[in-house]
Design a protein around this motif. Structure first.
Motif, PDB file in Angstrom:
ATOM      1  N   MET A 137       0.844  -1.189   0.000  1.00 16.25           N
ATOM      2  CA  MET A 137       0.000   0.000   0.000  1.00 16.25           C
ATOM      3  C   MET A 137       0.887   1.250   0.000  1.00 16.25           C
ATOM      4  SD  MET A 137      -2.693   0.980   3.016  1.00 16.25           S
ATOM      5  CE  MET A 137      -2.522   2.627   3.625  1.00 16.25           C
ATOM      6  N   ARG A 138       0.488   2.226  -0.829  1.00 17.47           N
ATOM      7  CA  ARG A 138       1.210   3.495  -0.868  1.00 17.47           C
ATOM      8  C   ARG A 138       0.239   4.625  -0.547  1.00 17.47           C
ATOM      9  NH1 ARG A 138       6.045   3.550  -3.296  1.00 17.47           N
ATOM     10  NH2 ARG A 138       5.878   5.672  -4.077  1.00 17.47           N
ATOM     11  N   ILE A 139       0.788   5.728  -0.087  1.00 16.78           N
ATOM     12  CA  ILE A 139      -0.040   6.915   0.112  1.00 16.78           C
ATOM     13  C   ILE A 139       0.561   8.080  -0.659  1.00 16.78           C
ATOM     14  CG2 ILE A 139      -0.934   6.224   2.378  1.00 16.78           C
ATOM     15  CD1 ILE A 139       1.035   8.335   3.572  1.00 16.78           C
ATOM     16  N   ARG A 140      -0.317   8.963  -1.080  1.00 15.45           N
ATOM     17  CA  ARG A 140       0.102  10.202  -1.733  1.00 15.45           C
ATOM     18  C   ARG A 140      -0.219  11.347  -0.781  1.00 15.45           C
ATOM     19  NH1 ARG A 140      -2.702   9.853  -6.360  1.00 15.45           N
ATOM     20  NH2 ARG A 140      -1.026   8.646  -7.302  1.00 15.45           N
ATOM     21  N   VAL A 141       0.698  12.265  -0.645  1.00 10.29           N
ATOM     22  CA  VAL A 141       0.556  13.366   0.304  1.00 10.29           C
ATOM     23  C   VAL A 141       0.629  14.695  -0.444  1.00 10.29           C
ATOM     24  CG1 VAL A 141       1.448  14.414   2.415  1.00 10.29           C
ATOM     25  CG2 VAL A 141       1.794  11.961   2.002  1.00 10.29           C
ATOM     26  N   ASP A 142      -0.406  15.505  -0.264  1.00  6.88           N
ATOM     27  CA  ASP A 142      -0.401  16.862  -0.838  1.00  6.88           C
ATOM     28  C   ASP A 142      -0.227  17.856   0.313  1.00  6.88           C
ATOM     29  OD1 ASP A 142      -0.725  19.255  -2.095  1.00  6.88           O
ATOM     30  OD2 ASP A 142      -2.746  18.842  -2.842  1.00  6.88           O
ATOM     31  N   GLN A 143       1.019  18.121   0.605  1.00 10.86           N
ATOM     32  CA  GLN A 143       1.350  18.968   1.745  1.00 10.86           C
ATOM     33  C   GLN A 143       0.744  20.366   1.608  1.00 10.86           C
ATOM     34  OE1 GLN A 143       5.441  20.477   2.139  1.00 10.86           O
ATOM     35  NE2 GLN A 143       5.579  19.239   3.995  1.00 10.86           N
TER      36      GLN A 143
ATOM     37  N   ALA B 284       4.763  -3.125   5.529  1.00  9.86           N
ATOM     38  CA  ALA B 284       3.838  -4.229   5.764  1.00  9.86           C
ATOM     39  C   ALA B 284       3.487  -4.317   7.245  1.00  9.86           C
ATOM     40  CB  ALA B 284       4.464  -5.542   5.291  1.00  9.86           C
ATOM     41  N   GLY B 285       2.215  -4.519   7.527  1.00 11.51           N
ATOM     42  CA  GLY B 285       1.753  -4.641   8.900  1.00 11.51           C
ATOM     43  C   GLY B 285       1.314  -3.325   9.515  1.00 11.51           C
TER      44      GLY B 285
END
Ligand code: SF4
Length: 65
Positions: free
Chosen positions: A1-7, A42-43
């Motif tokens: 899983m990845r996340i995208r961050v728009d600071q 992971a986890g």
């Protein structure tokens, strides 16, 4: 899983950091220190999901793989 961050839309509520301090660090003035895309180890996916959901400004989006 990845996340995208728009600071750029962070307003410094720190709710992300309350949920997951290790994955969601803040800068010196209380805004998210993240910007760009990150792999969630992971986890730690559930912790990350809670932090993402806690942000009232929708700074984070989840990229399912
Ligand atoms: S909860 Fe959202 S608005 Fe608040 S510090 Fe975290 S990223 Fe920024």
């Amino acid at each position: 899983m990845r996340i995208r961050v728009d600071q750029s839309v962070c307003t410094g509520h720190a709710m992300c950091n309350v949920q997951s301090p290790e994955l969601f660090p803040l800068d010196d003035v209380g805004y998210t220190a993240l910007n760009g895309e990150y792999e969630i180890p992971a986890g730690q996916e559930e912790s990350a999901r809670r932090a993402v959901a806690a942000c009232p400004e929708r700074v984070f989006s989840i990229i399912e793989e």
